[in-house]
Design a protein around this motif. Structure first.
Motif, PDB file in Angstrom:
ATOM      1  N   ASP A 150       0.834  -1.195   0.000  1.00 27.65           N
ATOM      2  CA  ASP A 150       0.000   0.000   0.000  1.00 27.65           C
ATOM      3  C   ASP A 150       0.873   1.251   0.000  1.00 27.65           C
ATOM      4  O   ASP A 150       1.953   1.290   0.599  1.00 27.65           O
ATOM      5  CB  ASP A 150      -0.901   0.017   1.233  1.00 27.65           C
ATOM      6  N   THR A 151       0.378   2.296  -0.644  1.00 26.81           N
ATOM      7  CA  THR A 151       1.117   3.557  -0.630  1.00 26.81           C
ATOM      8  C   THR A 151       0.961   4.262   0.705  1.00 26.81           C
ATOM      9  O   THR A 151       1.881   4.948   1.152  1.00 26.81           O
ATOM     10  CB  THR A 151       0.618   4.460  -1.766  1.00 26.81           C
ATOM     11  N   ALA A 152      -0.207   4.134   1.346  1.00 22.69           N
ATOM     12  CA  ALA A 152      -0.414   4.744   2.661  1.00 22.69           C
ATOM     13  C   ALA A 152       0.357   3.952   3.708  1.00 22.69           C
ATOM     14  O   ALA A 152       0.561   2.743   3.568  1.00 22.69           O
ATOM     15  CB  ALA A 152      -1.895   4.757   3.004  1.00 22.69           C
ATOM     16  N   PRO A 153       0.814   4.625   4.758  1.00 21.21           N
ATOM     17  CA  PRO A 153       1.515   3.900   5.822  1.00 21.21           C
ATOM     18  C   PRO A 153       0.620   2.822   6.398  1.00 21.21           C
ATOM     19  O   PRO A 153      -0.577   3.045   6.617  1.00 21.21           O
ATOM     20  CB  PRO A 153       1.815   4.999   6.859  1.00 21.21           C
ATOM     21  N   PRO A 154       1.138   1.630   6.626  1.00 25.59           N
ATOM     22  CA  PRO A 154       0.299   0.550   7.149  1.00 25.59           C
ATOM     23  C   PRO A 154      -0.172   0.854   8.561  1.00 25.59           C
ATOM     24  O   PRO A 154       0.565   1.427   9.374  1.00 25.59           O
ATOM     25  CB  PRO A 154       1.221  -0.670   7.118  1.00 25.59           C
ATOM     26  N   SER A 155      -1.403   0.466   8.844  1.00 30.48           N
ATOM     27  CA  SER A 155      -1.948   0.642  10.184  1.00 30.48           C
ATOM     28  C   SER A 155      -1.387  -0.422  11.111  1.00 30.48           C
ATOM     29  O   SER A 155      -0.751  -1.389  10.680  1.00 30.48           O
ATOM     30  CB  SER A 155      -3.470   0.534  10.140  1.00 30.48           C
ATOM     31  N   THR A 156      -1.651  -0.258  12.392  1.00 28.01           N
ATOM     32  CA  THR A 156      -1.249  -1.277  13.371  1.00 28.01           C
ATOM     33  C   THR A 156      -1.877  -2.615  13.029  1.00 28.01           C
ATOM     34  O   THR A 156      -1.216  -3.665  13.074  1.00 28.01           O
ATOM     35  CB  THR A 156      -1.678  -0.842  14.787  1.00 28.01           C
ATOM     36  N   THR A 157      -3.156  -2.590  12.654  1.00 29.68           N
ATOM     37  CA  THR A 157      -3.839  -3.832  12.293  1.00 29.68           C
ATOM     38  C   THR A 157      -3.188  -4.476  11.078  1.00 29.68           C
ATOM     39  O   THR A 157      -2.969  -5.695  11.049  1.00 29.68           O
ATOM     40  CB  THR A 157      -5.323  -3.564  12.019  1.00 29.68           C
ATOM     41  N   ASP A 158      -2.867  -3.665  10.056  1.00 30.91           N
ATOM     42  CA  ASP A 158      -2.229  -4.219   8.859  1.00 30.91           C
ATOM     43  C   ASP A 158      -0.883  -4.854   9.196  1.00 30.91           C
ATOM     44  O   ASP A 158      -0.540  -5.926   8.678  1.00 30.91           O
ATOM     45  CB  ASP A 158      -2.018  -3.117   7.820  1.00 30.91           C
ATOM     46  N   LEU A 159      -0.095  -4.195  10.023  1.00 30.69           N
ATOM     47  CA  LEU A 159       1.205  -4.736  10.395  1.00 30.69           C
ATOM     48  C   LEU A 159       1.063  -6.053  11.144  1.00 30.69           C
ATOM     49  O   LEU A 159       1.827  -6.997  10.919  1.00 30.69           O
ATOM     50  CB  LEU A 159       1.976  -3.724  11.235  1.00 30.69           C
ATOM     51  N   LEU A 160       0.088  -6.128  12.055  1.00 28.42           N
ATOM     52  CA  LEU A 160      -0.121  -7.373  12.797  1.00 28.42           C
ATOM     53  C   LEU A 160      -0.646  -8.474  11.877  1.00 28.42           C
ATOM     54  O   LEU A 160      -0.303  -9.651  12.048  1.00 28.42           O
ATOM     55  CB  LEU A 160      -1.081  -7.128  13.956  1.00 28.42           C
ATOM     56  N   THR A 161      -1.481  -8.119  10.898  1.00 24.17           N
ATOM     57  CA  THR A 161      -1.917  -9.108   9.918  1.00 24.17           C
ATOM     58  C   THR A 161      -0.731  -9.657   9.142  1.00 24.17           C
ATOM     59  O   THR A 161      -0.632 -10.868   8.902  1.00 24.17           O
ATOM     60  CB  THR A 161      -2.935  -8.490   8.944  1.00 24.17           C
ATOM     61  N   GLY A 162       0.193  -8.772   8.766  1.00 25.47           N
ATOM     62  CA  GLY A 162       1.391  -9.224   8.075  1.00 25.47           C
ATOM     63  C   GLY A 162       2.242 -10.147   8.919  1.00 25.47           C
ATOM     64  O   GLY A 162       2.842 -11.098   8.411  1.00 25.47           O
ATOM     65  N   VAL A 163       2.294  -9.890  10.229  1.00 26.31           N
ATOM     66  CA  VAL A 163       3.018 -10.770  11.140  1.00 26.31           C
ATOM     67  C   VAL A 163       2.372 -12.152  11.191  1.00 26.31           C
ATOM     68  O   VAL A 163       3.047 -13.183  11.158  1.00 26.31           O
ATOM     69  CB  VAL A 163       3.073 -10.138  12.550  1.00 26.31           C
ATOM     70  N   LEU A 164       1.045 -12.164  11.276  1.00 24.79           N
ATOM     71  CA  LEU A 164       0.335 -13.437  11.424  1.00 24.79           C
ATOM     72  C   LEU A 164       0.320 -14.248  10.132  1.00 24.79           C
ATOM     73  O   LEU A 164       0.561 -15.463  10.154  1.00 24.79           O
ATOM     74  CB  LEU A 164      -1.103 -13.174  11.872  1.00 24.79           C
ATOM     75  N   LEU A 165       0.013 -13.600   9.027  1.00 21.85           N
ATOM     76  CA  LEU A 165      -0.234 -14.318   7.776  1.00 21.85           C
ATOM     77  C   LEU A 165       0.925 -14.239   6.798  1.00 21.85           C
ATOM     78  O   LEU A 165       0.876 -14.849   5.729  1.00 21.85           O
ATOM     79  CB  LEU A 165      -1.503 -13.785   7.119  1.00 21.85           C
ATOM     80  N   GLY A 166       1.973 -13.489   7.148  1.00 25.86           N
ATOM     81  CA  GLY A 166       3.147 -13.423   6.300  1.00 25.86           C
ATOM     82  C   GLY A 166       3.208 -12.142   5.500  1.00 25.86           C
ATOM     83  O   GLY A 166       2.184 -11.512   5.223  1.00 25.86           O
ATOM     84  N   PRO A 167       4.399 -11.734   5.105  1.00 27.00           N
ATOM     85  CA  PRO A 167       4.559 -10.474   4.362  1.00 27.00           C
ATOM     86  C   PRO A 167       3.871 -10.493   3.004  1.00 27.00           C
ATOM     87  O   PRO A 167       3.581  -9.449   2.447  1.00 27.00           O
ATOM     88  CB  PRO A 167       6.083 -10.343   4.221  1.00 27.00           C
TER      89      PRO A 167
END
Length: 618
Positions: free
Chosen positions: A7-24
């Motif tokens: 995403d062009t917008a800075p990732p939210s806390t939720t997005d970052l945690l989703t990336g941690v859980l489900l992979g980059p």
């Protein structure tokens, strides 16, 4: 690897945690499945008999297959197979079961053993025939070495005679009925040629047409079992002739017409090669259990936020999750669910990265232990989540009952958990294990800091050492006359506790790796709170042993309890945000009434007295 998003917008806390859980690469790996379960064919139906739900599962399997660009590509991609299980598991456990069998155990095995493309797979790729897998026998369970079904080489016809010699050799629980359409199966049988046993191998066998079993094959439905309605059966063979090409081989077989011989090799190795798809299946079971636990917990967190109860005297109503007695167990469950998911991903990556025989052995052990640990923890989380939702969660339309019973199947599938733990315990009993990654003392003289995750991980490593040391001591103390079983029985109790500690330690290390991949900020703070809560609760459960070993002080025992309460409050304060990081589609949650604030509307009665005006007002 640093977690990055496109995403062009800075990732939210939720997005970052989703990336941690489900992979980059979670959008690439999981986006298809998120979209698929949001479509109408996969929305939750109202009611239905077990037979209707079974028919629906097979209908959905065909819709799924039509949605794929390639069934062979799915079967060849362990990550895609695991994602399938993670997302379909909470939606339709029966579909997940038959899809996993068809794509992984059946089609995957065919592809693994036919790398030159000699075999025509079009019937299975188009689902003119559905694939199943027949390995376990009634009398033998996990003991494949005792398998009795035989495939005897017939020299005159240059083929094999498949036969079930007794009731105990019937194949147990494959989905071999004509339900869903014509079926073929891979049958594990003991290959016999010229009176010699060549070990257990796989044979491709047409089993049924659209209405009945084929000649020479007997299929009987098993009694109804708990959980999702799958057509589990007993299957036997009456001197069924198979052509030579029915055997799935590794190129070791040779011989002209009327001859059959195998090259030199270990029969056990050949068998393990034949059933090699069981290991990716265990990874998929971990993904399925973690996905189901995430769904159950997300529903419980949402329900707790909009279920109002009376406040203290004179105060307005408050959400039920305002109470520590309600949100405390869910906060602990949240720390466990993150641990389960991170351990699953660590296991998957270790399996993919294996390069040599030693690496393969260690990776396979981690797969086995993780499958058992994750599915057991999933049961705890799902049951706790169900209980936090009260009587509403006992109703099928609220989605939890299938998850409660479905996880029991995962605990047994692809190898019973206790058998997997037992094998790992036997392998690890006399293996030297490193003490950890530093951050704490060997003994009480220089106590560590309970707020330091490195110190907590060292304590977790010490718990593992303590239990395996006890197991070794008990094995050595066994009477000299004791046989191998007697020595194992003496050691097995603490050895299994050592395996459990090993799993907790691996999960804690997965937490540390994930946290290190996050940038400084709220997401890293949230993950750090979960990491510490997970480790602190496990250390607290083993605090007596750590105190006796001089690794904790009495003051630290008291501190553990206070720290745990503080971390529970920190996690509970962000529970909804953490649950949102599971990225469950709103369409899925909308099918479960208690997941939304208007859950009471599901019980509205258009003929109720509140909808009919009084007689004097008409």
């Amino acid at each position: 690897m640093t977690v990055t998003l496109t995403d062009t917008a800075p990732p939210s806390t939720t997005d970052l945690l989703t990336g941690v859980l489900l992979g980059p690469e979670f959008r690439r790996e999981h986006g298809f499945w998120q979209r698929l379960i949001s479509t109408e064919p996969f929305r939750r139906p109202a009611g239905g008999t077990p037979e209707e739900r079974l028919e629906l599962a097979y209908d959905r399997l065909r819709i799924l297959n039509l949605s794929l660009d390639s069934g062979a590509r799915l079967a060849s991609d362990p990550r895609a197979l695991a994602a399938l299980h993670a997302w379909l598991g909470p939606v339709d456990p029966a579909l997940t079961t038959v899809a996993g069998i068809h794509y992984n155990l059946f089609l995957g095995s065919l592809l693994d053993h036919d790398r030159v493309g000699r075999r025509d797979l079009s019937d299975y790729l188009t689902m003119r025939r559905i694939g199943t897998f027949l390995c376990t026998e009634v009398a033998h369970g996990n003991n494949a070495a005792a398998m009795e079904t035989t495939a005897t080489y017939d020299r005159e016809r240059d083929g094999f005679v498949l036969h079930t010699p007794n009731a105990g050799a019937q194949k147990f629980m494959p989905n071999t009925s004509p339900a869903g359409g014509a079926k073929s199966g891979l049958v594990a049988a003991r290959l016999v040629a010229d009176g010699l046993d060549h070990g257990v191998r796989l044979f491709l066998v047409p089993l049924t047409d659209d209405t009945q079993a084929l000649p020479g094959i007997r299929v009987r439905r098993l009694p109804a079992r708990m959980g999702s309605p799958v057509d589990h059966c007993l299957t036997s063979f009456d001197r069924l002739f198979l052509t030579r090409d029915a055997l799935l081989g590794s190129g070791e077989e040779s011989g002209d017409q009327g001859e059959f011989r195998t090259g030199p090799g270990d029969r056990r190795r050949r068998f393990l090669t034949s059933i090699g798809r069981v290991t990716p299946g265990r990874v998929s079971m971990s993904a399925c259990a973690a996905g189901s636990a995430r769904a159950a917990l997300a529903v419980a967190v949402r329900y707790g936020g909009h279920r109002l109860i009376s406040g203290t005297r004179g105060a307005p109503p408050v959400p039920v999750d305002a109470h520590r007695t309600h949100h405390g167990p869910l906060a602990s469950a949240m720390a466990t669910v993150f641990a389960m998911t991170l351990l699953y991903r660590r296991t998957q990556e270790r399996w993919e990265a294996r390069t040599d025989e030693d690496g393969r052995t260690e990776a396979a052990r981690l797969v086995d232990v993780a499958k058992a640990w994750i599915t057991w923890r999933a049961r705890e989380v799902i049951v706790e989540s169900r209980e936090r939702c009260g009587a509403q969660a006992l109703l099928e339309n609220n989605g939890m009952t299938e998850l409660v019973t479905g996880v029991e199947g995962a605990i047994t599938a692809e190898g019973d958990n206790i058998a997997l733990y037992t094998k790992a315990a036997a392998d690890m009993l006399f293996a030297a294990e490193p003490r950890g990654d530093g951050g704490g003392p060997d003994r009480l003289g220089h106590p560590g800091d309970l707020s330091d995750p490195r110190f907590l991980r060292r304590l977790l490593a010490s718990v593992q050492e303590i239990w395996f040391a006890r197991a070794r001591e008990r094995a050595m103390r066994a009477p000299e006359a004791a046989d191998a079983l007697g020595r194992w029985n003496a050691a097995s109790g603490p050895a299994l506790r050592g395996v459990e500690a090993f799993a907790y330690r691996q999960a804690a290390e997965a937490y540390a790796e994930a946290r290190a991949a996050l940038p400084e900020g709220a997401a890293r703070d949230r993950l750090g709170e979960l990491e510490r809560l997970f480790a602190t609760e496990w250390v607290a459960r083993n605090s007596g042993d750590l105190l006796a070993a001089g690794l904790l002080s009495g003051d630290q025992i008291d501190e553990l309890a206070e720290t745990g309460e503080e971390l529970i409050a920190a996690v509970a304060a962000h529970a909804r945000e953490l649950a949102d990081s599971f990225a469950l589609p709103e369409a899925l949650l909308a099918d479960w009434p208690i997941a939304g604030p208007g859950y009471a509307d599901a019980y509205d009665d258009p003929q109720g007295p509140w909808t009919v005006p009084p007689a004097d007002a008409r």
